[in-house]
Design an enzyme around this catalytic site. Structure first.
Site, short mmCIF file in Angstrom:
data_model
loop_
_atom_site.label_atom_id
_atom_site.label_comp_id
_atom_site.label_asym_id
_atom_site.label_seq_id
_atom_site.Cartn_x
_atom_site.Cartn_y
_atom_site.Cartn_z
N LYS A 1 1.04 -1.34 -0.19
CA LYS A 1 -0.06 -0.17 0.10
C LYS A 1 0.70 1.30 -0.02
O LYS A 1 0.56 2.12 -0.80
CB LYS A 1 -0.87 -0.07 1.30
CG LYS A 1 -1.69 1.35 1.52
CD LYS A 1 -2.43 1.44 2.66
CE LYS A 1 -1.68 1.58 4.14
NZ LYS A 1 -1.47 2.86 4.44
N ASN A 2 1.94 1.33 0.85
CA ASN A 2 2.61 2.56 1.02
C ASN A 2 3.70 2.65 -0.03
O ASN A 2 4.23 3.85 -0.06
CB ASN A 2 3.24 2.63 2.35
CG ASN A 2 2.15 2.57 3.35
OD1 ASN A 2 1.12 3.18 3.32
ND2 ASN A 2 2.68 2.70 4.82
N ARG B 1 0.47 14.97 13.35
CA ARG B 1 1.11 14.37 12.15
C ARG B 1 1.63 15.74 11.40
O ARG B 1 1.06 15.95 10.32
CB ARG B 1 0.49 13.39 11.41
CG ARG B 1 0.58 12.11 11.97
CD ARG B 1 -0.28 11.05 11.33
NE ARG B 1 0.52 10.42 10.24
CZ ARG B 1 0.21 9.46 9.36
NH1 ARG B 1 -1.06 9.00 9.54
NH2 ARG B 1 1.01 9.01 8.19
N VAL C 1 8.55 6.66 17.04
CA VAL C 1 7.95 7.37 15.74
C VAL C 1 6.77 8.13 15.80
O VAL C 1 6.61 9.47 15.42
CB VAL C 1 7.77 6.56 14.50
CG1 VAL C 1 7.46 7.00 13.32
CG2 VAL C 1 9.18 5.87 14.22
N ASP D 1 4.44 0.54 12.07
CA ASP D 1 3.25 -0.06 11.45
C ASP D 1 3.15 -1.62 11.96
O ASP D 1 2.05 -2.12 11.68
CB ASP D 1 3.38 0.48 10.04
CG ASP D 1 3.28 1.46 9.43
OD1 ASP D 1 2.50 2.46 10.45
OD2 ASP D 1 3.43 2.09 8.48
N CYS E 1 -5.18 13.20 13.30
CA CYS E 1 -5.30 11.65 12.98
C CYS E 1 -5.01 10.95 14.45
O CYS E 1 -4.39 11.43 15.53
CB CYS E 1 -3.84 11.35 12.43
SG CYS E 1 -3.47 9.52 11.97
N ARG F 1 -8.34 -0.49 4.80
CA ARG F 1 -7.50 0.30 4.16
C ARG F 1 -6.08 -0.17 3.92
O ARG F 1 -5.45 0.37 3.08
CB ARG F 1 -7.52 1.63 5.25
CG ARG F 1 -8.56 2.41 5.45
CD ARG F 1 -8.06 3.72 6.35
NE ARG F 1 -6.82 4.02 5.89
CZ ARG F 1 -5.86 4.68 6.62
NH1 ARG F 1 -6.15 4.68 7.86
NH2 ARG F 1 -4.76 5.10 6.30
N ARG G 1 -4.69 10.79 4.72
CA ARG G 1 -3.53 11.81 4.77
C ARG G 1 -2.39 11.68 3.64
O ARG G 1 -2.02 12.69 3.47
CB ARG G 1 -2.77 11.70 6.21
CG ARG G 1 -3.60 12.27 7.25
CD ARG G 1 -2.73 11.93 8.45
NE ARG G 1 -1.57 12.55 8.39
CZ ARG G 1 -1.20 14.08 8.70
NH1 ARG G 1 -2.07 14.62 9.20
NH2 ARG G 1 0.05 14.48 8.32
N1 EPU Z 1 7.07 14.26 10.62
C1 EPU Z 1 7.55 15.57 11.02
N2 EPU Z 1 7.13 16.56 10.29
C2 EPU Z 1 6.60 16.03 8.87
C3 EPU Z 1 6.28 14.84 8.66
C4 EPU Z 1 6.69 13.88 9.27
O1 EPU Z 1 7.90 15.73 12.20
O2 EPU Z 1 6.81 17.24 7.81
C5 EPU Z 1 7.18 13.26 11.68
C6 EPU Z 1 6.02 12.50 11.88
O3 EPU Z 1 5.39 13.08 12.84
C7 EPU Z 1 6.56 11.16 12.79
C8 EPU Z 1 7.60 10.90 11.88
O4 EPU Z 1 8.15 12.06 11.40
O5 EPU Z 1 6.99 11.22 14.04
C9 EPU Z 1 7.71 9.78 10.63
O6 EPU Z 1 6.35 10.44 9.79
P1 EPU Z 1 6.51 9.95 8.57
O7 EPU Z 1 6.46 11.62 7.74
O8 EPU Z 1 7.61 9.08 7.89
O9 EPU Z 1 5.22 9.33 7.96
P2 EPU Z 1 4.28 9.31 6.61
O10 EPU Z 1 5.22 9.55 5.55
O11 EPU Z 1 3.19 10.44 6.71
C10 EPU Z 1 4.24 6.84 6.35
C11 EPU Z 1 3.29 5.74 6.29
C12 EPU Z 1 2.62 5.55 7.53
C13 EPU Z 1 3.61 5.10 8.42
C14 EPU Z 1 4.95 6.03 8.55
C15 EPU Z 1 6.26 5.87 9.22
C16 EPU Z 1 2.31 6.01 3.86
C17 EPU Z 1 1.15 6.36 3.08
N3 EPU Z 1 2.33 5.95 5.32
O12 EPU Z 1 3.61 8.10 6.69
O13 EPU Z 1 1.77 4.41 7.47
O14 EPU Z 1 3.51 4.93 9.81
O15 EPU Z 1 5.36 6.46 7.24
O16 EPU Z 1 6.86 4.62 8.80
O17 EPU Z 1 3.41 5.80 3.55
C18 EPU Z 1 -0.09 2.96 7.92
O18 EPU Z 1 0.10 2.31 6.83
O19 EPU Z 1 -0.70 2.54 8.82
C19 EPU Z 1 0.81 3.94 8.12
C20 EPU Z 1 0.39 5.16 9.21
#
Ligand code: EPU
Length: 421
Positions: free
Chosen positions: A22-23, A121, A330, A308, A116, A400, A92
């Protein structure tokens, strides 16, 4: 709304096919906006989030066809550069269209994603990466409004309070492929899904080195072309079923699972007493020890233990021998599953962002509800080993991220079925 009913106590045996990630699929679909040519994405999972992104691409004027596990993004131009609140608020990850629209059209208007249940986030790193490439950004009426005359390569440090960010790296990487000159992304996310996105972009003609490491170097090109690409298997789905095999004291062959993608999980499962072997075409998982042993875990960015899989491994520790400590680094507030697991007889207390779990001999089935995808998966695992019947409501969360969960579970010997609430 559907529920999953589980009669616990059945050991899981057999062979299981893992769906596409998915991701990885979501950013790759968005990256197809970087060209007007047709893009064909193979091994795409049939999941609600993928359908939401198809709707977003449709709303922008791109025609998308889904034939089995293949998504075809037909040749055409984007006619509407807006990702609306209605759609972004349901997922998101939709923010990932920002980098692609900017790269290709120099303009985008994307709804600011909301809160969320897994905690705050922020999107500061997304904005930092995009801004560094020369974009003018404003937040107005709940939308990110981005504009640039010409994107210019830059040196960008993408580290935040919690380390690297998967989707901020994806957004910056996509925009950089069509920028003038070289971009260096330092503290880039090294998750396999980012590497897969980079490989997709390379197959479109992008020049990228270092994806999968903390430093990605992109040499901007003038144009990207259409491609046909097969996405990687879902490491979180694979990991969830690996945990299920150990918890139920069964033996599963997880087809297509990639050992290196789940190395942190495998290391920890071995500590609990599992025997895990990489075989041709997948991974075999079974319990070797008499009892499941407790284990301490800290979630981290890749290659650390994935957040995850935190809820799922916590379910396992509820029935392990001894005390386990799970620390979430995280998403420090991602513990919505604890109260529900305790309703099933688990003994978990939360101390800051660490959960202390005292293993019990048996969980007992109960009606439970979770408001997050991975938390729900943790509850399903608990239901598989609990005495009696567990009903996991609000199954749309699971839908999802887990394709055909009841069919897959039944095929390996679980007694589980879907009913309408
Ligand atoms: N963060 C920041 N600033 C930002 C973005 C993120 O501080 O601008 C922080 C977040 O709050 C968190 C950390 O950085 O503490 C990591 O978040 P990340 O941005 O990597 O998360 P994401 O890219 O929004 C993806 C996955 C998530 C998974 C996270 C961490 C997708 C679509 N989503 O989210 O997947 O938990 O990486 O590995 O790729 C899930 O599949 O259930 C899911 C939530």
């Amino acid at each position: 709304m559907d529920k999953l009913v589980i009669e616990g106590g059945k050991a899981l045996y057999g062979s299981l096919e893992i769906s596409g990630s998915k991701n990885a699929c979501l950013p790759i679909m968005a990256a197809a906006l970087l060209t007007d040519d047709e893009c064909v994405i193979k091994n795409a999972p049939a999941l609600k989030d993928v359908h939401t992104l198809i709707k977003i691409l449709n709303s922008m004027g791109r025609e998308v066809k889904k034939e089995g596990d293949t998504i075809i993004i037909k040749r055409g131009r984007v006619t509407n550069l807006v990702a609306s609140y209605d759609l972004v608020s349901t997922m998101r990850a939709s923010i990932v269209v920002l980098g692609a629209l900017l790269g290709r059209y120099g303009k985008a208007k994307v709804s600011f994603p909301g809160g969320c249940v897994i905690g705050p986030r922020p999107i500061d790193l997304h904005l930092k990466g995009i801004r560094a490439l020369g974009t003018d950004l404003k937040i107005e009426e709940g939308y990110i409004i981005a504009k640039c005359a010409r994107l210019k390569g830059a040196r960008i440090y993408l580290g935040g309070h919690f380390g690297s960010s998967v989707l901020a790296t994806a957004n910056t990487l996509m925009a950089a492929t069509l920028a003038d000159g070289e971009t260096i992304i330092a503290n880039a996310a090294g998750e396999p899904e980012v590497e897969d996105l980079a490989n997709f972009l390379i197959s479109m003609g992008a020049r990228i080195k270092g994806a999968g490491t903390p430093t990605i170097v992109v040499e901007g090109v003038k144009k990207l072309s259409g491609t046909t690409y097969k996405i990687i298997p879902d490491r979180i789905e694979a990991g969830t079923y690996m945990i299920a095999a150990i918890m139920t004291r069964g033996k599963l062959f997880i087809k297509d699972a990639v050992y290196r993608h789940n190395i942190a999980l495998i290391d920890k499962l071995k500590e609990t007493g599992a025997c895990i072997d990489e075989k041709k075409g997948g991974i075999e998982v079974k319990i070797a020890a008499k009892n499941i042993k407790s284990v301490d875990i800290t979630t981290l960015t890749y290659p650390g233990f994935p957040t995850d899989l935190q809820a799922q491994i916590m379910s396992l520790t509820t029935v392990a021998e001894g005390i386990s400590v799970i620390t979430e680094k995280v998403y420090p507030e991602r513990f919505i599953h604890i109260s529900e697991l305790n309703r099933m007889g688990a003994q978990i207390i939360l101390e800051g962002s660490s959960a202390i779990i005292k293993g019990v001999k048996k969980l007992s089935g109960a009606p439970v509800m979770a408001s997050d995808l991975r938390a729900s998966a943790g509850l399903v695992l608990a239901g598989l080993v609990a005495k009696g019947r567990t009903e996991v409501s609000r199954l749309y969360h699971i839908d999802r991220g887990y394709e055909k969960i009841e069919e897959k579970l039944t095929s390996i010997g679980a007694k589980a079925w879907r009913i309408q609430e």
